[in-house]
Scaffold this motif. Structure first.
Motif, short mmCIF file in Angstrom:
data_model
loop_
_atom_site.label_atom_id
_atom_site.label_comp_id
_atom_site.label_asym_id
_atom_site.label_seq_id
_atom_site.Cartn_x
_atom_site.Cartn_y
_atom_site.Cartn_z
N SER A 1 0.87 -1.18 0.00
CA SER A 1 0.00 0.00 0.00
C SER A 1 0.91 1.22 0.00
O SER A 1 1.73 1.40 0.91
CB SER A 1 -0.92 0.01 1.22
N ASP B 1 -6.61 -1.45 -8.31
CA ASP B 1 -7.60 -0.80 -7.45
C ASP B 1 -7.99 -1.67 -6.26
O ASP B 1 -8.41 -1.15 -5.22
CB ASP B 1 -8.86 -0.46 -8.26
N GLY B 2 -7.90 -2.99 -6.41
CA GLY B 2 -8.29 -3.86 -5.30
C GLY B 2 -8.02 -5.32 -5.63
O GLY B 2 -7.82 -5.70 -6.78
N GLN C 1 -9.56 -9.14 -5.17
CA GLN C 1 -10.78 -9.89 -4.87
C GLN C 1 -10.48 -11.21 -4.15
O GLN C 1 -11.00 -11.49 -3.09
CB GLN C 1 -11.53 -10.21 -6.17
#
Length: 715
Positions: free
Chosen positions: A588, A650-651, A653
């Motif tokens: 991050s 973005d992310g 899952q």
């Protein structure tokens, strides 16, 4: 075009499958002999391989194959008996003969026309080792190579009363477990002459006492044929030790009977065969048992492994059935993912019985899938053996002395990968022989061994298979390569390229360093085809070279083209899958983690070093540049060549196993897109190729990425 209702068509197909195994054993044995092995068993293996091919070919009337194999085995028999030395010149002819034998088998299998004079040069070379040999023996196809006296030949031409044999054949249990059929053996036996077959069912018990796996039938055959006892035994040579076999010649009391289990000692040496009476005499007083008695345990232990490891209980299955099984397993994986997503959306507790059952179902699915993938996997040995022939032919064409060294032949890869890898490897091997290795004179001048070496290796590494083709030649002349590229307009005249970028010029279409066109090279077609073929397999190719020491081409391929362990990520509202084996860690980003080299070119600080930063949303055209990278999620990836990069997403899952669905030619092949998959909710997700994404970032960014990781300095 084979008639599926014709039993002989099926037997014929089985014969050619066995020929592939015999040719593989032949190549192995010849390679061991060429490496200096003088083990008699190695020579016997080579002889038996050719002899078995000849015997099977004779049963189907393949006269050209029988003729050449007979001459080949005759020369090998001279080596086996110690009358001929397998020196370098002989081994060269033996390898060429093995290649020609392989061609004959292939043409007979495919029904191609065979040039009757095609192997005359090789037959002449083989005859040269035999000295004065009658030509009649070369063209004889009556299967009497074990020495029928020439004085008896006129008698054989007058078959007034053919010899009559009484044969007792009783199969053992292991004969059936190894896939053999008595019906096939009896049919081949009847093809030798006139046969009367009687089935003895006297040992058949009542139904209540019947054991399904125990054979109770035996057969008594009366055979009239112009054959010797050895030729009858050849029919049963593949069931040696798996049955009881007694052969009695009725019209000659001097002929004794003997059981097939004693065959190996007799069959290995053809000369004791005419005096079989000596065998019972030696067995009666039993002077030999002291040796087995001196070490009873090894002999008792050796017998069972010989039965289990020898036949190995191989079952041949049509490839279409395996492909269907793979597809069904793929659907099972997709349905398992759909079930998992449905239970997750239902809000069930992770400790509920349903979720525990789902976890067990996932483990079983993985085990089933791994087992099915193992069925499709094959050792690369057969592929490597084909490359041995390429080296021999290429080295002869350019008049160089070249030796191929193979490593990791037992490495298993998906069958589809092996089949599609043959052409790229052929190009690379020819390139190594023609361009990589210097001429004999240049090697002498450089103080090198006159024999050049090409090394072909395979190994598993990080969930992929790595195949390397290396040579000990002069390495890449990068000044020459860059000069040719500039002269052909492939790069600007003022271009300044790194060593890695110069090496990659070899993969450009139309590029060639050959000064003149030859049978092997010079047309500018080869390495670009290699790179394209490797990419279509989901693989990558890299070059390392050191001037004066040689060049290595490294191919990285997936173990299978069916499934993939992937990380499912979100980028600009799109769902993508990234191969899990390249992901090192997730990060991050903080405000001070990103450093800008120039607009649009960022690096991220990772534990004292800098790694190039790429935004997947921008590179795939999903969105424009972000206002800030602070707080963004980053995947730190590492490729096989040591290259590292950070990809902005973005992310995340999930981490799951996905079924690979290839994109056919009707789809545009976008850079960085390797394939697609179907997720648990039925949504289609693209599978990314990280190396292709990085390469598509542009020459400057690729050069920045290819350089060794720069250490952070105090600002």
């Amino acid at each position: 075009m084979n008639d599926t209702n014709d039993p002989m068509a099926e037997i014929r197909a089985s014969f050619f499958i066995e020929c592939e195994e015999l040719l593989e054993a032949l190549q192995d044995g010849l390679q061991q002999m060429d490496d200096g092995s003088d083990d008699p068993e190695t020579i016997n293996i080579v002889f038996r391989a050719v002899h078995s091919i000849k015997g099977g070919a004779g049963a189907f009337g393949l006269e050209d194959l029988v003729r050449f194999a007979h001459r080949y085995e005759t020369v090998l028999d001279e080596v086996r008996s110690g009358k001929l030395t397998a020196d370098a010149e002989a081994m060269k002819v033996f390898f060429q003969a093995a290649d020609h034998l392989s061609d004959l088998v292939r043409m007979c299998r495919d029904g191609q026309d065979i040039d009757p004079n095609g192997g005359d040069n090789l037959i002449a070379a083989l005859n040269a080792f035999l000295g004065d040999t009658e030509e009649e023996e070369v063209t004889a196809e009556d299967f009497q190579p074990l020495g029928v006296m020439t004085l008896d030949l006129p008698d054989l031409d007058a078959p007034a009363s053919p010899p009559e044999y009484e044969i007792l054949f009783k199969p053992g249990q292991e004969l059936f477990t190894t896939g053999n059929e008595p019906q096939t053996l009896l049919r081949n036996l009847a093809a030798l002459g006139t046969a009367q077959v009687r089935c003895d069912r006297g040992d058949l018990p009542d139904l209540s006492s019947l054991a399904p796996e125990t054979p109770y039938f035996s057969w008594n055959i009366t055979l009239q044929a112009e054959v010797m006892e050895d030729e009858i035994r050849e029919v049963f040579e593949f069931v040696d030790g798996l049955c009881e076999l007694t052969i009695t010649r009725l019209d000659d009391d001097a002929e004794s009977t003997s059981a097939l289990p004693d065959l190996p000692a007799v069959a290995e040496e053809s000369e004791p065969e005419p005096t079989p009476a000596a065998a019972p005499v030696e067995l009666a007083p039993e002077p030999a048992p002291p040796k087995p008695v001196a070490k009873p345990e090894p002999s008792s232990d050796a017998a069972p492994p010989a039965k289990t490891a020898g036949p190995k209980s191989v079952v041949r299955v049509d490839l279409e059935r395996i492909e269907r099984l793979v597809n069904l397993v793929g659907e099972l994986v997709i349905n398992q993912a759909m079930l998992a997503q449905s239970l997750d959306q239902a809000g069930l507790s992770p400790h509920s019985d349903a979720m525990n059952g789902l976890e067990e179902f996932q483990r079983l699915t993985r085990d089933i899938q791994d087992s099915v993938m193992m069925i499709r996997a094959q050792p690369v040995k057969s592929l490597f053996q084909r490359m041995s022939r390429i080296v021999r032919e290429a080295s002869a064409a350019v008049q160089k002395d070249v030796r191929l060294i193979t490593e990791g032949e037992a490495t298993e890869v998906d069958k589809t990968v092996i089949e599609r890898l043959a052409d790229p490897l052929t190009h690379m091997i020819r390139n190594a022989v023609d361009h990589g290795l210097e001429s004999t004179a240049d090697r002498k001048e450089a103080g090198k061994e006159t024999t050049g070496h090409v090394r072909l290796s395979a190994a598993h590494r990080s969930g992929r298979v790595i195949i390397e083709v290396s040579d000990d030649g002069g390495g890449i002349n990068r000044d020459k390569v860059l000069g040719i590229a500039k002269s052909k307009g492939l790069v600007p005249q003022d271009a300044s390229l790194t060593d890695g970028e110069i090496d990659n010029l070899l993969f450009l279409p139309g590029f060639s360093t050959a000064s003149q066109v030859s049978d092997l090279s010079g047309r500018g077609v080869g390495m670009d085809v290699v790179k394209t073929s490797i990419q279509q397999l989901g693989g990558r190719i890299a070059i390392t070279s050191e001037r004066g020491k040689g060049t290595t081409f490294s191919i990285s391929l997936p173990l299978t083209l069916a499934v993939l362990d992937g990380m499912v990520v979100n980028v600009a509202g799109e769902t993508l899958v990234l191969p899990l084996n390249v992901v090192e860690e997730t990060l991050s980003l903080g405000p001070e983690d990103v450093q800008m080299l120039r607009p649009g070119h960022n690096v991220v600080r990772v534990r004292g070093g800098f790694v190039p930063l790429y935004d997947l949303g921008i590179m795939l055209g999903y969105r424009g540049a972000r206002d800030t990278l602070a707080g963004a999620i980053v995947l730190l990836i590492s490729l096989e060549d040591g290259t590292r990069a950070a990809l902005v997403i973005d992310g995340i899952q999930d981490q799951r196993q996905v079924v690979i669905k290839g994109l056919d030619d009707s789809f545009y092949r976008a850079p960085g897109i390797a394939a697609a998959t179907i997720l648990g909710d039925g949504q289609i997700a693209l599978i990314l190729d990280p190396a292709d994404i990085i390469a598509a970032a542009g020459p400057m960014r690729h050069a920045e990425l290819a350089r060794p990781e720069r250490k952070a300095v105090n600002e």
